[in-house]
Write a protein that holds these residues in place. Structure first.
Motif, PDB file in Angstrom:
ATOM      1  N   LEU A   1      -7.537  33.943  -0.191  1.00  0.00           N
ATOM      2  CA  LEU A   1      -7.183  34.334  -1.553  1.00  0.00           C
ATOM      3  C   LEU A   1      -7.756  35.694  -1.938  1.00  0.00           C
ATOM      4  CD1 LEU A   1      -7.795  30.909  -3.294  1.00  0.00           C
ATOM      5  CD2 LEU A   1      -5.641  32.172  -3.368  1.00  0.00           C
TER       6      LEU A   1
ATOM      7  N   ILE B   1     -15.820  37.661  -4.102  1.00  0.00           N
ATOM      8  CA  ILE B   1     -17.053  36.908  -3.848  1.00  0.00           C
ATOM      9  C   ILE B   1     -18.327  37.665  -4.244  1.00  0.00           C
ATOM     10  CG2 ILE B   1     -18.408  35.783  -2.016  1.00  0.00           C
ATOM     11  CD1 ILE B   1     -15.595  35.288  -0.620  1.00  0.00           C
TER      12      ILE B   1
ATOM     13  N   TRP C   1     -18.834  37.567  -8.095  1.00  0.00           N
ATOM     14  CA  TRP C   1     -19.344  36.361  -8.767  1.00  0.00           C
ATOM     15  C   TRP C   1     -20.684  35.889  -8.230  1.00  0.00           C
ATOM     16  CZ3 TRP C   1     -18.145  32.596  -5.066  1.00  0.00           C
ATOM     17  CH2 TRP C   1     -16.879  32.545  -4.492  1.00  0.00           C
TER      18      TRP C   1
ATOM     19  N   ASN D   1      -7.957  32.772  -7.974  1.00  0.00           N
ATOM     20  CA  ASN D   1      -7.828  31.387  -7.520  1.00  0.00           C
ATOM     21  C   ASN D   1      -7.520  30.481  -8.713  1.00  0.00           C
ATOM     22  OD1 ASN D   1      -8.077  28.882  -6.340  1.00  0.00           O
ATOM     23  ND2 ASN D   1     -10.127  29.201  -5.516  1.00  0.00           N
TER      24      ASN D   1
ATOM     25  N   VAL E   1      -6.582  26.341   0.636  1.00  0.00           N
ATOM     26  CA  VAL E   1      -6.756  27.718   0.147  1.00  0.00           C
ATOM     27  C   VAL E   1      -5.540  28.569   0.512  1.00  0.00           C
ATOM     28  CG1 VAL E   1      -8.127  28.412   2.189  1.00  0.00           C
ATOM     29  CG2 VAL E   1      -8.295  29.732   0.114  1.00  0.00           C
TER      30      VAL E   1
HETATM   31  S1  SF4 Z   1     -11.553  29.622  -1.360  1.00  0.00           S
HETATM   32 FE1  SF4 Z   1     -12.546  29.041   0.599  1.00  0.00          FE
HETATM   33  S2  SF4 Z   1     -12.578  30.966   1.777  1.00  0.00           S
HETATM   34 FE2  SF4 Z   1     -12.203  31.535  -0.373  1.00  0.00          FE
HETATM   35  S3  SF4 Z   1     -14.250  31.925  -1.277  1.00  0.00           S
HETATM   36 FE3  SF4 Z   1     -13.773  29.767  -1.657  1.00  0.00          FE
HETATM   37  S4  SF4 Z   1     -14.715  28.650   0.039  1.00  0.00           S
HETATM   38 FE4  SF4 Z   1     -14.539  30.810   0.673  1.00  0.00          FE
END
Ligand code: SF4
Ligand SMILES: Cc1cc2nc3c(=O)[nH]c(=O)nc-3n(C[C@H](O)[C@H](O)[C@H](O)COP(=O)(O)OP(=O)(O)OC[C@H]3O[C@@H](n4cnc5c(N)ncnc54)[C@H](O)[C@@H]3O)c2cc1C
Length: 472
Positions: free
Chosen positions: A60, A64, A67, A87, A451
């Protein structure tokens, strides 16, 4: 970057989960959350790398490092906005994503990766708890309508995104409840179903219509999709099970894994043991000697259900040789996901795995029901049977979990959708060979991950939106 030296000063801690001996007594959630202070410390381990490989590792493209930083500073409200930007359903991924992002974390090269998945789950659960996730209907309606066939994560994501753009969305789902494999494949102990219902309630308040118990092709003529709607998204999954082509596969007591998992999920939802549907008693592992053929996610979920039902024994047979337990601490393969034992959670609860074996026949008990499994060990390189290694395992229930071959053909044929070389729907740019019909998720790319399905649904929605704008 919340703590400049965080990655040097703070060690990763194990993600909390219930004791395997205790949790097999019920179907409650296995995974738990860390306390806030610890989460903030863990978020602070993120190095905010110039090139965030984790973000690339996430299908996605979740933001990261952003956040992680916000969590380390305790700015949870902003963190959920950042998370929702990429997401639609972080609670689904937060519970069941295998977290390829963590394999791609730069810290993974010579240390333990940041606990990205735990941070993600904590952000979204905090947001639900605080009441920050509320319906946000579109301010203006476009006057266009879209049917989404299938309510798995791909269909749900496509619906959420199309509704956000102002189109009237109706989800048509043949099962009695929405969620696709996340509801009827994945067991409650990995993802309790109220978690899906909680999100669906918000989607309904945003104006999405969900019609369950409607199978397109049986309850609704496929031609009506184009007559009643301006566009349609086919997100029907890839459910055709790969058959076990050996003598005895037709015996009683031999079932496809998905049939067992559907039964278990329905039984748990009904709060029932000895559950019966349409006059057919459920497939049950209670008191039985269970052999699961295959060793992926589906197999693990069969094993964990069998433990909870009180199976007499549970054995998993895998044709592949046992993979190395993790990534050696070198750069080989990074940032790609290493080969790992994929079924730890179920094996931690009990049962046995036998790797590098091929099942060659199923033998009948005296009443046409399966009584034993015949297998042979295989060469790790060539996978050819090794002579003199044959063995027999007693079995009253054999569950076949050796993968899926593609989507069910009936609806796709009725709609005249072309297939690719693997039997999936050919839909480059999410556009199928039929005008106004789009496709997303496992039906387009084959069995994958939640995902990836969410990502498919989001991207497909953009293609549909462009089409509707152009045809307006
Ligand atoms: S959706 Fe899955 S791959 Fe993406 S940040 Fe969250 S845990 Fe990681
Ligand atoms: C047992 C199992 C465990 C898994 N565990 C994980 C995991 O832990 N983590 C992870 O990330 N992924 C996991 N996956 C994979 C993940 O669940 C799937 O990749 C994902 O659900 C695919 O989403 P989808 O929306 O494309 O299809 P699906 O989830 O398959 O949904 C398709 C929907 O379409 C409906 N449908 C089909 N035909 C029609 C029709 N004609 N009319 C109306 N409705 C129709 C179906 O009833 C279904 O609800 C697992 C898969 C299985 C089988």
């Amino acid at each position: 970057m919340g703590r400049v030296r965080g990655f040097l000063e703070v060690r990763r801690v194990p993600a909390p989960e219930r004791d395997p001996r205790e949790r097999t007594a019920d179907y409650g959630e296995i995974f738990e959350l860390l306390p806030e202070e610890e989460l903030r410390r863990q978020g602070g381990r993120c190095m905010d790398c110039g090139i965030p490989f984790c973000q690339d590792g996430c299908p996605l493209g979740n933001l990261i490092p952003d956040w992680n930083d916000l969590v380390s500073r305790g700015r949870w409200r902003e963190a959920i906005d950042q998370l929702h930007a990429t997401n639609d359903f972080p609670e689904l991924t937060g519970y069941i994503c295998p977290a390829p992002c963590e394999d791609a974390c730069v810290l993974e090269i010579n240390d333990d990766p940041v606990m990205i998945k735990q941070v993600e789950l904590s952000i979204v659960e905090r947001a639900w708890e605080e009441g920050w996730i509320v319906p946000r209907p579109p301010q203006r309606r476009s006057g266009r309508s879209v049917a989404v066939v299938g309510s798995g994560p791909a269909g749900m994501a496509a619906a959420a995104q199309l509704n956000r753009r102002g189109h009237r969305v109706t989800i048509l789902e043949r099962d009695e409840a929405a969620g696709g494999l996340n509801r009827f494949g994945v067991p409650d102990h990995k993802l309790e179903k109220w978690i899906i219902d909680r999100r669906l309630a918000v989607m309904a308040d945003e104006g999405i219509e969900l019609r369950c118990g409607v199978e397109v092709g049986r309850d609704l003529d496929p031609g009506e999709l184009r007559e009643r709607f301006d566009a349609a998204v086919v997100a029907v999954g890839a459910r055709v099970a790969r058959p076990l082509e050996i003598p005895g596969a037709e015996l009683g007591g031999v079932h496809y894994a998905m049939d067992y998992l559907y039964d278990r999920n329905r039984a748990v939802a009904a709060g029932a043991n000895g559950w019966v549907r349409n006059g057919r008693p459920e497939i049950s592992a209670a008191g039985r000697r269970v052999v699961v053929v295959g060793a992926g996610d589906t197999s693990a979920d069969c094993m964990s259900n069998a433990h909870r039902e009180g199976a007499a024994s549970v054995t998993q047979l895998d044709t592949y040789p046992e993979p190395a337990g993790g990534r050696p601490r070198d750069l080989a393969g990074w940032p790609r996901t290493p080969k790992r034992l994929p079924t730890n959670y179920a094996l931690e609860e009990g049962g046995e795995r036998r790797s590098g074996v091929a099942v060659v026949a199923l033998n009948a008990h005296d009443d046409d029901c399966v009584g034993s499994v015949e297998a042979v060990e295989t060469d790790p390189e060539t996978r050819e049977p090794l002579s003199g290694t044959g063995f027999t395992l007693p079995a009253d229930l054999v569950l076949v979990a050796i993968g899926f071959t593609g989507p069910e053909p009936a609806l796709l044929d009725a709609l005249g959708l072309e297939r690719d070389g693997r039997g999936n729907v050919r839909a480059e740019g999410y556009t199928t060979s039929a005008a106004g019909i789009f496709c997303a998720g496992d039906a387009r790319i084959g069995q994958s991950l939640t995902v990836t399905a969410i990502d498919e649904g989001r991207r497909c929605a953009r293609a549909v939106d462009r089409y509707l704008e152009g045809s307006g």
